[in-house]
Motif scaffolding. Structure first.
Motif, PDB file in Angstrom:
ATOM      1  N   LEU A 171       0.843  -1.191   0.000  1.00  0.00           N
ATOM      2  CA  LEU A 171       0.000   0.000   0.000  1.00  0.00           C
ATOM      3  C   LEU A 171       0.875   1.236   0.000  1.00  0.00           C
ATOM      4  O   LEU A 171       1.667   1.439   0.915  1.00  0.00           O
ATOM      5  N   GLY A 172       0.732   2.040  -1.031  1.00  0.00           N
ATOM      6  CA  GLY A 172       1.420   3.318  -1.005  1.00  0.00           C
ATOM      7  C   GLY A 172       2.746   3.281  -1.714  1.00  0.00           C
ATOM      8  O   GLY A 172       3.430   2.270  -1.747  1.00  0.00           O
ATOM      9  N   GLY A 173       3.076   4.413  -2.285  1.00  0.00           N
ATOM     10  CA  GLY A 173       4.347   4.528  -2.967  1.00  0.00           C
ATOM     11  C   GLY A 173       5.237   5.492  -2.220  1.00  0.00           C
ATOM     12  O   GLY A 173       6.007   6.216  -2.806  1.00  0.00           O
ATOM     13  N   GLY A 174       5.134   5.500  -0.902  1.00  0.00           N
ATOM     14  CA  GLY A 174       5.961   6.375  -0.062  1.00  0.00           C
ATOM     15  C   GLY A 174       7.408   6.274  -0.459  1.00  0.00           C
ATOM     16  O   GLY A 174       7.698   5.959  -1.595  1.00  0.00           O
ATOM     17  N   SER A 175       8.313   6.523   0.439  1.00  0.00           N
ATOM     18  CA  SER A 175       9.687   6.461  -0.040  1.00  0.00           C
ATOM     19  C   SER A 175      10.149   5.009  -0.167  1.00  0.00           C
ATOM     20  O   SER A 175      11.232   4.749  -0.647  1.00  0.00           O
ATOM     21  N   LEU A 176       9.317   4.062   0.243  1.00  0.00           N
ATOM     22  CA  LEU A 176       9.657   2.671  -0.047  1.00  0.00           C
ATOM     23  C   LEU A 176       9.399   2.355  -1.511  1.00  0.00           C
ATOM     24  O   LEU A 176       9.937   1.405  -2.057  1.00  0.00           O
ATOM     25  N   PRO A 193       9.988   3.180  -4.795  1.00  0.00           N
ATOM     26  CA  PRO A 193      10.848   2.814  -5.913  1.00  0.00           C
ATOM     27  C   PRO A 193      11.629   1.534  -5.669  1.00  0.00           C
ATOM     28  O   PRO A 193      12.056   0.869  -6.594  1.00  0.00           O
ATOM     29  N   MET A 194      11.823   1.196  -4.396  1.00  0.00           N
ATOM     30  CA  MET A 194      12.723   0.104  -4.080  1.00  0.00           C
ATOM     31  C   MET A 194      11.988  -1.227  -3.973  1.00  0.00           C
ATOM     32  O   MET A 194      12.541  -2.276  -4.308  1.00  0.00           O
ATOM     33  N   LEU A 195      10.726  -1.198  -3.521  1.00  0.00           N
ATOM     34  CA  LEU A 195      10.029  -2.457  -3.273  1.00  0.00           C
ATOM     35  C   LEU A 195       9.875  -3.348  -4.498  1.00  0.00           C
ATOM     36  O   LEU A 195      10.085  -4.552  -4.399  1.00  0.00           O
ATOM     37  N   PRO A 196       9.521  -2.803  -5.664  1.00  0.00           N
ATOM     38  CA  PRO A 196       9.387  -3.692  -6.817  1.00  0.00           C
ATOM     39  C   PRO A 196      10.661  -4.478  -7.098  1.00  0.00           C
ATOM     40  O   PRO A 196      10.607  -5.675  -7.388  1.00  0.00           O
ATOM     41  N   ARG A 197      11.801  -3.833  -6.957  1.00  0.00           N
ATOM     42  CA  ARG A 197      13.071  -4.537  -7.187  1.00  0.00           C
ATOM     43  C   ARG A 197      13.231  -5.665  -6.190  1.00  0.00           C
ATOM     44  O   ARG A 197      13.676  -6.764  -6.516  1.00  0.00           O
ATOM     45  N   LEU A 198      12.847  -5.374  -4.931  1.00  0.00           N
ATOM     46  CA  LEU A 198      12.975  -6.394  -3.896  1.00  0.00           C
ATOM     47  C   LEU A 198      12.046  -7.550  -4.156  1.00  0.00           C
ATOM     48  O   LEU A 198      12.411  -8.708  -4.006  1.00  0.00           O
ATOM     49  N   LEU A 199      10.805  -7.213  -4.533  1.00  0.00           N
ATOM     50  CA  LEU A 199       9.819  -8.261  -4.767  1.00  0.00           C
ATOM     51  C   LEU A 199      10.295  -9.150  -5.906  1.00  0.00           C
ATOM     52  O   LEU A 199      10.128 -10.367  -5.884  1.00  0.00           O
ATOM     53  N   ARG A 200      10.911  -8.539  -6.898  1.00  0.00           N
ATOM     54  CA  ARG A 200      11.434  -9.333  -8.004  1.00  0.00           C
ATOM     55  C   ARG A 200      12.558 -10.236  -7.501  1.00  0.00           C
ATOM     56  O   ARG A 200      12.625 -11.415  -7.831  1.00  0.00           O
ATOM     57  N   ALA A 201      13.413  -9.656  -6.664  1.00  0.00           N
ATOM     58  CA  ALA A 201      14.531 -10.446  -6.156  1.00  0.00           C
ATOM     59  C   ALA A 201      14.025 -11.673  -5.396  1.00  0.00           C
ATOM     60  O   ALA A 201      14.648 -12.721  -5.396  1.00  0.00           O
ATOM     61  N   VAL A 229       5.357  -7.365 -10.882  1.00  0.00           N
ATOM     62  CA  VAL A 229       4.713  -6.318 -10.082  1.00  0.00           C
ATOM     63  C   VAL A 229       3.664  -5.600 -10.918  1.00  0.00           C
ATOM     64  O   VAL A 229       3.903  -5.243 -12.068  1.00  0.00           O
ATOM     65  N   THR A 230       2.487  -5.429 -10.334  1.00  0.00           N
ATOM     66  CA  THR A 230       1.413  -4.705 -10.998  1.00  0.00           C
ATOM     67  C   THR A 230       1.083  -3.488 -10.148  1.00  0.00           C
ATOM     68  O   THR A 230       0.900  -3.628  -8.938  1.00  0.00           O
ATOM     69  N   THR A 231       1.004  -2.307 -10.750  1.00  0.00           N
ATOM     70  CA  THR A 231       0.546  -1.157  -9.970  1.00  0.00           C
ATOM     71  C   THR A 231      -0.933  -0.958 -10.259  1.00  0.00           C
ATOM     72  O   THR A 231      -1.394  -1.116 -11.393  1.00  0.00           O
ATOM     73  N   ARG A 244     -11.142   2.208  -2.821  1.00  0.00           N
ATOM     74  CA  ARG A 244     -11.644   1.296  -1.796  1.00  0.00           C
ATOM     75  C   ARG A 244     -11.936  -0.111  -2.356  1.00  0.00           C
ATOM     76  O   ARG A 244     -11.577  -1.102  -1.765  1.00  0.00           O
ATOM     77  N   HIS A 245     -12.559  -0.173  -3.545  1.00  0.00           N
ATOM     78  CA  HIS A 245     -12.948  -1.471  -4.091  1.00  0.00           C
ATOM     79  C   HIS A 245     -11.728  -2.296  -4.478  1.00  0.00           C
ATOM     80  O   HIS A 245     -11.643  -3.487  -4.177  1.00  0.00           O
ATOM     81  N   THR A 246     -10.788  -1.641  -5.143  1.00  0.00           N
ATOM     82  CA  THR A 246      -9.556  -2.335  -5.527  1.00  0.00           C
ATOM     83  C   THR A 246      -8.842  -2.848  -4.284  1.00  0.00           C
ATOM     84  O   THR A 246      -8.364  -3.983  -4.241  1.00  0.00           O
ATOM     85  N   LEU A 247      -8.788  -1.991  -3.278  1.00  0.00           N
ATOM     86  CA  LEU A 247      -8.075  -2.342  -2.049  1.00  0.00           C
ATOM     87  C   LEU A 247      -8.689  -3.576  -1.392  1.00  0.00           C
ATOM     88  O   LEU A 247      -7.985  -4.522  -1.036  1.00  0.00           O
ATOM     89  N   ILE A 248      -9.994  -3.574  -1.249  1.00  0.00           N
ATOM     90  CA  ILE A 248     -10.666  -4.706  -0.594  1.00  0.00           C
ATOM     91  C   ILE A 248     -10.441  -5.987  -1.403  1.00  0.00           C
ATOM     92  O   ILE A 248     -10.149  -7.053  -0.857  1.00  0.00           O
ATOM     93  N   ASP A 249     -10.558  -5.851  -2.731  1.00  0.00           N
ATOM     94  CA  ASP A 249     -10.347  -6.995  -3.603  1.00  0.00           C
ATOM     95  C   ASP A 249      -8.941  -7.573  -3.407  1.00  0.00           C
ATOM     96  O   ASP A 249      -8.745  -8.782  -3.295  1.00  0.00           O
TER      97      ASP A 249
END
Lengths: 193, 159
Positions: A174-179, A181-189, B5-7, B12-17
Motif C-alpha cells: 500500500l502506497g508509494g511512499g519512499s519505499l 521505488p525500491m520495493l518492486p526490485r525487492l519483490l522481483r529479487a 509487479v502490478t501497480t 476502496r474497491h480495488t483495495l478490498i479486492d
C-alpha cells in the motif's frame, strides 16, 4: 558550538547519530563533541574510537543534554528525556510529531528548535534523510513478513518465495511512499507476485 | 516495473479486492510530516485470509491500518481478528551497524552546516534544512504538523 550525542533510549534501538568520522570533521572546524559513554556500542563503535578523534566521553545523558547547543539523535526524545530539553537548544533527530500529540506539546513547551530528519526536503523534492531508513525498513519488511508468515510465528504457513511448482505468497504494497521505488526490485529479487 | 509487479490505482474497491487475496500486506503510505492516512479499517480485516500478515511500516507516522498500534522488537506482533500485525516503530534500529552508517552518511553534511554556520544562518541559506524545522521555540513551523493538531502554522521564513 558544543554538539552532543546521547545514547538512544528506545528499547532495542542500536543506532547512534554520529560515527567517529563526524566527530573528526566537527573537531576540525573547532567544535566540541560530547558523546555519551556507550552510545556507539550497539553499532559496534567503542568509546575509544570517538575519543581517539577528539570526542569527549560523558557518562551521564543529563550532562550531554545540559551542555550541548546542538543535540544529534536518532529517535524522538522519550518522556524521560523531555525534562532535559532546554530552550535555545537545537535538537536534530527523527521526531514524527504527527503521530504523537504529547511529544508535540512537550517540545513546544520546551522552547527548543526541533529540526526533523523526516521533513528535510531537497531541491529535487526528495527526502534525503528519511530515504535511507525507508530503504532499510522496506528491505526488512520483506524478511520480517517472510518470518511471520511461518506457522510457529502465528502466520499462515506460507513460504514467501514459494518453490518450483508451488506459487509464492501474494504480496500487496500500500502506497508509494519512499519505499516505493525500491520495493518492486525487492519483490522481483524474492520472485514474488 | 518488473513483470511480477502490478501497480493499481488505489480506491476502496480495488483495495478490498486485493487484501482479500493477500498473504502479506505492507503498509508504506507516506505524507511527509502528516499522520499516515488510514487505508485498512478494522472491518476490512474479516475479508482477509486468516493469519495473513500486515507489516505497517508507516507506524512511526501513526500507521495506515486502523488496528495498528506501536510495538517493539521484543514483542513485534499481535493478532487482531485473526490477522497478524507487525508494527515495530524502529525497524532499522535492529540492524544498527547497517542503519547507523546509512543514516550518518546523509545527516553529517547537515550537522556540519548547522554547527559551522549556526542554526539560523544554516537554515536560511539551505532551504532543505529550513523544511526540517518543525517547531521553533514554541511555534509550529511545519504545516502538516500544525494541521494535524489544529495549532497555528507559522512559516519558518516569517520568524
Amino acid at each position: 558550538m558544543i554538539v552532543g550525542v546521547p545514547k538512544e533510549t528506545k528499547p532495542d534501538e542500536y543506532r547512534v547519530a554520529m560515527m567517529p568520522v563526524g566527530v573528526e570533521e566537527l573537531r576540525r572546524s573547532g567544535h566540541r563533541v560530547l558523546i555519551q559513554s556507550g552510545a556507539g556500542l550497539g553499532s559496534g563503535i567503542a568509546d575509544e574510537r570517538y575519543s581517539a578523534v577528539g570526542g569527549e566521553i560523558v557518562t551521564d545523558a543529563k550532562e550531554v543534554w545540559a551542555q550541548a547547543d546542538l543535540i544529534v539523535k536518532v529517535k524522538e526524545p522519550l518522556p524521560e528525556e523531555w525534562p532535559l530539553l532546554r530552550d535555545k537548544q537545537t535538537v536534530f533527530t527523527f521526531f514524527h510529531f504527527a503521530a504523537d500529540d504529547r511529544l508535540t506539546r512537550a517540545v513546544m513547551a520546551s522552547e527548543i528548535i526541533a529540526i526533523a530528519y523526516e521533513t528535510i526536503r531537497d531541491k529535487k523534492g526528495t527526502l534525503p534523510l528519511l530515504t535511507p531508513m525507508s530503504e532499510v525498513a522496506g528491505r526488512m519488511s520483506i524478511q520480517e513478513g517472510a518470518k511471520y508468515l511461518e506457522r510457529p510465528q502465528q502466520g499462515r504457513g506460507i513460504l514467501l518465495a514459494g518453490v518450483p511448482g508451488v506459487p509464492p505468497a501474494n504480496v500487496v504494497v500500500l502506497g508509494g511512499g519512499s519505499l516505493g521505488p525500491m520495493l518492486p526490485r525487492l519483490l522481483r529479487a524474492w520472485a514474488l507476485m | 516495473m518488473p513483470r511480477n509487479v502490478t501497480t493499481l490505482f488505489s480506491d476502496r474497491h480495488t483495495l478490498i479486492d486485493l487484501i482479500s487475496r493477500a498473504d502479506l500486506v505492507i503498509g508504506a503510505v507516506l505524507i511527509p510530516g502528516a499522520r499516515a492516512p488510514m487505508l485498512i479499517r478494522r472491518e476490512d480485516l474479516a475479508r482477509m485470509p486468516p493469519r495473513a500478515v500486515i507489516i505497517d511500516v508507516a507506524i512511526d507516522q501513526g500507521g495506515c491500518i486502523e488496528t495498528s498500534r506501536p510495538t517493539t522488537h521484543a514483542q513485534p506482533t499481535y493478532i487482531v481478528d485473526e490477522i497478524v500485525h507487525y508494527c515495530v516503530t524502529n525497524m532499522p534500529g535492529a540492524v544498527g551497524r547497517t542503519s547507523t552508517q546509512a543514516l550518518t552518511n546523509v545527516t553529517l553534511p547537515y550537522i556540519l552546516q548547522l554547527a559551522n554556520k549556526g542554526i539560523d544562518k544554516a537554515c536560511r541559506e539551505n532551504p532543505a534544512l529550513a523544511e526540517g524545522v518543525n517547531i521553533h521555540k514554541g511555534l509550529v513551523t511545519n504545516k502538516a504538523v500544525a494541521d494535524t493538531f489544529g495549532f497555528p502554522y507559522v512559516p519558518y521564513n516569517s520568524i
